[in-house]
Write a protein that holds these residues in place. Structure first.
Motif, PDB file in Angstrom:
ATOM      1  N   ARG A  79       0.823  -1.210   0.000  1.00 20.58           N
ATOM      2  CA  ARG A  79       0.000   0.000   0.000  1.00 20.58           C
ATOM      3  C   ARG A  79       0.860   1.266   0.000  1.00 20.58           C
ATOM      4  N   GLU A 118       0.991   4.312  -2.678  1.00 19.23           N
ATOM      5  CA  GLU A 118       0.903   5.725  -2.288  1.00 19.23           C
ATOM      6  C   GLU A 118       2.087   6.512  -2.835  1.00 19.23           C
ATOM      7  N   HIS A 152       1.588   6.259   8.317  1.00 21.74           N
ATOM      8  CA  HIS A 152       2.263   6.184   7.022  1.00 21.74           C
ATOM      9  C   HIS A 152       3.300   7.284   6.922  1.00 21.74           C
ATOM     10  N   TYR A 178       5.752  13.263  -0.875  1.00 19.12           N
ATOM     11  CA  TYR A 178       5.061  12.400   0.098  1.00 19.12           C
ATOM     12  C   TYR A 178       4.774  13.172   1.375  1.00 19.12           C
ATOM     13  N   HIS A 226       0.893  10.659   7.336  1.00 19.82           N
ATOM     14  CA  HIS A 226      -0.486  10.735   7.825  1.00 19.82           C
ATOM     15  C   HIS A 226      -0.797   9.495   8.651  1.00 19.82           C
ATOM     16  N   GLU A 286      -3.773   6.680   9.361  1.00 17.82           N
ATOM     17  CA  GLU A 286      -5.051   6.141   8.858  1.00 17.82           C
ATOM     18  C   GLU A 286      -5.693   5.296   9.950  1.00 17.82           C
TER      19      GLU A 286
END
Ligand code: ZN
Ligand code: ZN
Ligand code: ZN
Length: 326
Positions: free
Chosen positions: A159, A163, A260, A283, A286, A288
């Motif tokens: 993932r 991203e 992340h 980038y 953050h 989640e």
């Protein structure tokens, strides 16, 4: 135990039986009086009675002493589970959840997450350091005692790779960070914002995968969670995270939380080396949070296409209206 790569999706999967070192029985292995038998990686405060503690995971998925031993098996790729796996014990009190800690205590936990990420990134073999938390039986928590986990891996999880690739593409086209763009638009529209504290925002993402999914972000650009910008007030982040979790727990006590942040750029070679050039601009760290509202969403990570019956605008409205006070 070994790590195998799916040649189609290129995701790495840890395969094999986990070592069961000992049956802990009734006693919680993270409790004071028990956990001290394991050598701590870090305790806080450094002296006196510990309030929080980082230990090696007793049944680690990855181990530092392992040889990566990358090998081919015909057309397939596999390697040994080299890495690190740690447990962050967020409080010495068995019955307290992260959301029940004070803002100062939550800030301390965030600080420890950052310290462990920065420390593990000193090892150039580790390409990525993940911090995550599974709370509640439905989320597959290992112990009911408040804790989070840190893993360092010699690959970048799929993932994150997605991203990074999307953020990189977005930046190439527009010379702007996609996460900054998201915050700006959400700020303007307001309808998916759950809560704000200083420069920190909590919002239900536009394409939420599960009901009440929430992202916590800083509106000021920074690609490294572990390296707060000068003037970044992490106390505000702690206060916001506490309020968000207390709101979410009214909907569901179980959730997955993941930080992340950027991968480790010490090793300039490898699959992602092409992205490193603009990584600091493209980038944006953050957090989640994926609550588990119904049993069905438990297997969210293996679904082919997410189906979320609850609009994020509705979710944000409901969360905004709920009382975040302890
Ligand atoms: Zn306990
Ligand atoms: Zn940004
Ligand atoms: Zn993310």
């Amino acid at each position: 135990m070994e790590i195998r790569r799916d040649p189609i999706t290129q995701s790495w999967v840890v395969c094999g039986q986990r070592e069961r070192l000992s049956e802990t029985g009734e006693q919680c292995p993270l409790d004071p009086g028990v956990v001290e038998s394991t050598k701590a990686i870090l305790t806080w405060p450094a002296e006196g009675v510990w309030q929080g503690r980082v230990i090696p995971h007793p049944e680690a998925l990855y181990r530092v002493e392992n040889d990566p031993g990358r090998a081919a098996e015909g057309i397939y790729d596999k390697m040994g589970p080299l890495g690190a796996h740690e447990v962050v014990i967020e409080t010495r009190e068995h019955d307290k959840k992260l959301s029940e800690l004070s803002d100062d205590e939550i800030e301390r936990v965030l600080w420890v997450w950052g310290l462990r990420i920065a420390d593990l990134k000193k090892d150039a073999r580790f390409k990525y350091v993940s911090v995550f938390k599974n709370q509640g039986a439905l989320a597959g928590e290992e112990w009911p005692h408040a804790h989070s986990e840190v893993t360092a891996t010699i690959f970048v999880p799929r993932r994150i790779k997605y991203e990074l690739e999307s953020a990189h593409e977005w930046y190439k086209d527009r010379e702007r960070c996609v996460f900054c763009d998201i915050v700006r638009q959400e700020e303007k529209q307001g309808k998916r914002i759950v809560d704000v504290q200083g420069d920190y925002y909590a919002l239900c993402p536009y394409a939420s995968r599960v009901p009440f999914e929430v992202w916590v972000m800083h509106r000021r650009h920074n690609h490294l969670f572990e390296q707060p910008r000068p003037g970044a007030n992490r106390k505000q982040l702690a206060a916001l995270l506490g309020r968000v979790l207390r709101r979410l727990e009214k909907v569901s006590p179980a959730f997955h939380l993941v930080v992340h942040t950027s991968p480790n750029t010490r090793n300039k070679k490898g699959e992602l080396s092409g992205y490193w050039k603009t990584l600091a601009e493209d980038y944006h760290w953050h957090i989640e949070i994926m609550p588990i509202v119904e049993k069905r969403s438990k297997s969210y990570s293996i679904k082919e296409v997410y189906f979320n019956a609850f609009l994020p605008e509705q979710a944000a409205e409901e969360l905004r209206a709920s009382d975040p006070n302890p």
